[in-house]
Design an enzyme around this catalytic site. Structure first.
Site, PDB file in Angstrom:
ATOM      1  N   THR A 163       0.835  -1.203   0.000  1.00  0.00           N
ATOM      2  CA  THR A 163       0.000   0.000   0.000  1.00  0.00           C
ATOM      3  C   THR A 163       0.870   1.253   0.000  1.00  0.00           C
ATOM      4  O   THR A 163       0.658   2.177  -0.801  1.00  0.00           O
ATOM      5  CB  THR A 163      -0.902   0.012   1.242  1.00  0.00           C
ATOM      6  OG1 THR A 163      -1.689  -1.173   1.263  1.00  0.00           O
ATOM      7  CG2 THR A 163      -1.825   1.223   1.225  1.00  0.00           C
ATOM      8  N   THR A 164       1.860   1.290   0.894  1.00  0.00           N
ATOM      9  CA  THR A 164       2.736   2.455   1.004  1.00  0.00           C
ATOM     10  C   THR A 164       3.543   2.649  -0.268  1.00  0.00           C
ATOM     11  O   THR A 164       3.945   3.771  -0.590  1.00  0.00           O
ATOM     12  CB  THR A 164       3.667   2.295   2.214  1.00  0.00           C
ATOM     13  OG1 THR A 164       2.889   1.935   3.358  1.00  0.00           O
ATOM     14  CG2 THR A 164       4.426   3.571   2.509  1.00  0.00           C
ATOM     15  N   TYR A 198     -13.405  -4.311  -3.017  1.00  0.00           N
ATOM     16  CA  TYR A 198     -14.489  -3.879  -3.902  1.00  0.00           C
ATOM     17  C   TYR A 198     -15.480  -4.994  -4.202  1.00  0.00           C
ATOM     18  O   TYR A 198     -16.596  -4.977  -3.710  1.00  0.00           O
ATOM     19  CB  TYR A 198     -13.965  -3.244  -5.207  1.00  0.00           C
ATOM     20  CG  TYR A 198     -15.104  -2.621  -5.997  1.00  0.00           C
ATOM     21  CD1 TYR A 198     -15.701  -1.453  -5.545  1.00  0.00           C
ATOM     22  CD2 TYR A 198     -15.614  -3.219  -7.135  1.00  0.00           C
ATOM     23  CE1 TYR A 198     -16.781  -0.898  -6.221  1.00  0.00           C
ATOM     24  CE2 TYR A 198     -16.685  -2.681  -7.821  1.00  0.00           C
ATOM     25  CZ  TYR A 198     -17.261  -1.514  -7.357  1.00  0.00           C
ATOM     26  OH  TYR A 198     -18.331  -0.975  -8.019  1.00  0.00           O
ATOM     27  N   TYR A 227      -2.748 -10.426   4.373  1.00  0.00           N
ATOM     28  CA  TYR A 227      -2.806  -9.029   4.804  1.00  0.00           C
ATOM     29  C   TYR A 227      -4.256  -8.661   5.059  1.00  0.00           C
ATOM     30  O   TYR A 227      -5.071  -8.634   4.133  1.00  0.00           O
ATOM     31  CB  TYR A 227      -2.184  -8.148   3.718  1.00  0.00           C
ATOM     32  CG  TYR A 227      -2.148  -6.662   4.005  1.00  0.00           C
ATOM     33  CD1 TYR A 227      -2.284  -6.141   5.280  1.00  0.00           C
ATOM     34  CD2 TYR A 227      -1.937  -5.755   2.969  1.00  0.00           C
ATOM     35  CE1 TYR A 227      -2.237  -4.790   5.529  1.00  0.00           C
ATOM     36  CE2 TYR A 227      -1.879  -4.381   3.200  1.00  0.00           C
ATOM     37  CZ  TYR A 227      -2.031  -3.908   4.479  1.00  0.00           C
ATOM     38  OH  TYR A 227      -1.981  -2.568   4.717  1.00  0.00           O
ATOM     39  N   ARG A 258      -9.363  -0.524   4.353  1.00  0.00           N
ATOM     40  CA  ARG A 258      -9.134  -0.290   2.925  1.00  0.00           C
ATOM     41  C   ARG A 258      -9.939  -1.228   2.035  1.00  0.00           C
ATOM     42  O   ARG A 258     -10.326  -0.854   0.937  1.00  0.00           O
ATOM     43  CB  ARG A 258      -7.644  -0.442   2.590  1.00  0.00           C
ATOM     44  CG  ARG A 258      -6.803   0.757   2.996  1.00  0.00           C
ATOM     45  CD  ARG A 258      -5.380   0.617   2.495  1.00  0.00           C
ATOM     46  NE  ARG A 258      -4.584   1.792   2.827  1.00  0.00           N
ATOM     47  CZ  ARG A 258      -4.415   2.849   2.028  1.00  0.00           C
ATOM     48  NH1 ARG A 258      -5.003   2.880   0.844  1.00  0.00           N
ATOM     49  NH2 ARG A 258      -3.665   3.864   2.407  1.00  0.00           N
ATOM     50  N   LYS A 261      -0.287 -10.239   8.272  1.00  0.00           N
ATOM     51  CA  LYS A 261      -0.080  -8.839   8.649  1.00  0.00           C
ATOM     52  C   LYS A 261      -1.434  -8.331   9.106  1.00  0.00           C
ATOM     53  O   LYS A 261      -2.363  -8.217   8.300  1.00  0.00           O
ATOM     54  CB  LYS A 261       0.444  -8.027   7.456  1.00  0.00           C
ATOM     55  CG  LYS A 261       0.583  -6.534   7.748  1.00  0.00           C
ATOM     56  CD  LYS A 261       0.950  -5.747   6.499  1.00  0.00           C
ATOM     57  CE  LYS A 261       0.979  -4.251   6.774  1.00  0.00           C
ATOM     58  NZ  LYS A 261       1.231  -3.458   5.548  1.00  0.00           N
ATOM     59  N   ILE A 290       5.251  -4.592  10.112  1.00  0.00           N
ATOM     60  CA  ILE A 290       5.508  -4.063   8.767  1.00  0.00           C
ATOM     61  C   ILE A 290       5.117  -2.600   8.839  1.00  0.00           C
ATOM     62  O   ILE A 290       3.953  -2.256   8.993  1.00  0.00           O
ATOM     63  CB  ILE A 290       4.732  -4.845   7.703  1.00  0.00           C
ATOM     64  CG1 ILE A 290       5.281  -6.268   7.649  1.00  0.00           C
ATOM     65  CG2 ILE A 290       4.858  -4.168   6.340  1.00  0.00           C
ATOM     66  CD1 ILE A 290       4.577  -7.176   6.683  1.00  0.00           C
TER      67      ILE A 290
END
Length: 297
Positions: free
Chosen positions: A48-49, A111, A137, A142, A165, A207
Site C-alpha cells: 500500500t505504502t 471492492y 494481509y 481499505r 499482517k 511491517i
C-alpha cells in the site's frame, strides 16, 4: 513448525517518483540501502505504502526486481502480489517469484469482496500456485473485508501460508488469532501504534510505515522487546506515537512522502488520485518531526 520470514521491523517502503510520475529506481536503491544500514529486518516492496495500486504490471515487476537486486540477500524481500482477482494474484505471485522475491504479501480482495469461504479458497488457490511463503494481509479499513480468526485457522493449515499482517486494529481479534493458530501462523503488526501490544501477544514484528523515516527506532522497539527490555521498548513506542499519528493524518503514503522530503530525501509526489497534504497537516507534521530532531539541518 513453519519457518518465520523475519523477526523485527520490516519497512513498507515508499516508491519514489520523479516529477513526471515515473518511478525513480535510483532513489529507491538509496532508500533500501539506508534501511538495511539502519537495521531494518525486511523490505516490503509494492505494498500500500509503495502505491502498487497505480503501477502498471511492468512497473510492479521491475520494482520488485530492483529491490531484490539492491538487497542482494541482506534481508528478505516481501513482494506485494495481491489483488481482488484470484487469477491475477496467482499470475503476479509467479512474476514476483521470477523476479527473486523471498515471500509474498497477499491482501484480502477489495471492492467485489467475498465471503469467509471465498477468502479461504482465494488464498489457498494462490498458495497452491507458489512455493514461496505467503503472508496474508488483513486491512478492513481499505478493503471492506475482515479476515476472521476461524478462516485464518483453516488457512494456517496450508504449508505455504505462514503469516498474517494484521491491520484490523482489533486487539481482541488479534489475540483470538494467536489462540486459534498458535505456531502455525506468525503475526505481524500492520499498525505502527500497536507494535508492542501485538508483540506481547506473540507477534514476530511489524511491517512499518514509520520505518521509512525512523528505521533504527522502529527496529529498536522490536529488538528491545525481544531482549526482555519491555519498558524501554514501550517507552520508544510511546515517544513516537505523535509522529505515527501524524503519518496517518492523511491517506498513506501522502504524509510519509512529505516527511521524507522534510528530511532532505524527496521521493516525489504520490500518483493521482492522491494529492499533497494541506498546509495545516504539513505544518503539524514538520512540528512533530522538529521536536524529534528529524528535520534536515
Amino acid at each position: 513448525m513453519k519457518k518465520t520470514i523475519f523477526t523485527g521491523a520490516g519497512v513498507a517502503i515508499v516508491t519514489p517518483m520523479r516529477g513526471d510520475g515515473a518511478i525513480d529506481y535510483e532513489r529507491l536503491r538509496e532508500l533500501i540501502n539506508l534501511q538495511i544500514a539502519e537495521g531494518t529486518d525486511a523490505i516490503v516492496i509494492c505494498g500500500t505504502t509503495g502505491e502498487s495500486s497505480t503501477m502498471s504490471d511492468e512497473e510492479h515487476v521491475q520494482t520488485i526486481r530492483c529491490a531484490v537486486e539492491c538487497v542482494r540477500g541482506r534481508a528478505p524481500v516481501i513482494a506485494g502480489a495481491g489483488s481482488n482477482d484470484t487469477a491475477y494474484s496467482v499470475w503476479m505471485s509467479k512474476q514476483a517469484k521470477e523476479a527473486g522475491a523471498d515471500a509474498l504479501l497477499q491482501v484480502t480482495p477489495y471492492y467485489n469482496k467475498t465471503s469467509q469461504k471465498g477468502l479461504i479458497r482465494h488464498f489457498q488457490t494462490i498458495a497452491d500456485a507458489t512455493d514461496l511463503p505467503v503472508m496474508l494481509y488483513n486491512v478492513p479499513s481499505r478493503t471492506g473485508m475482515n479476515l476472521l480468526p476461524a478462516a485464518l485457522k483453516e488457512l494456517s493449515r496450508h504449508p505455504n501460508i505462514v503469516a498474517v499482517k494484521e491491520a484490523s486494529g482489533n486487539i481482541v481479534q488479534i489475540a483470538e488469532i494467536a489462540a486459534e493458530c498458535g505456531e502455525e501462523l506468525d503475526i505481524y503488526s500492520g499498525n505502527d501504534d500497536q507494535i508492542v501490544p501485538i508483540l506481547s501477544l506473540g507477534g514476530k514484528g511489524v511491517i512499518s510505515v514509520l520505518s521509512n523515516i525512523c528505521p533504527k527506532q522502529t527496529h529498536d522497539i522490536c529488538r528491545l522487546f525481544f531482549e526482555g527490555n519491555v519498558q524501554e521498548s514501550l517507552a520508544l513506542q510511546l515517544k513516537y506515537l505523535p509522529l505515527i499519528k501524524a503519518l496517518f493524518s492523511d491517506v498513506n503514503p501522502i504524509p510519509v512522502k512529505e516527511a521524507l522530503a522534510l528530511m532532505g530525501m524527496p521521493c516525489g509526489p504520490c500518483r493521482m488520485p492522491l494529492v499533497e497534504m494541506d498546509t495545516d497537516g504539513r505544518s503539524r507534521l514538520a512540528e512533530i518531526m522538529g521536536e524529534l530532531g528529524l528535520l534536515q539541518n
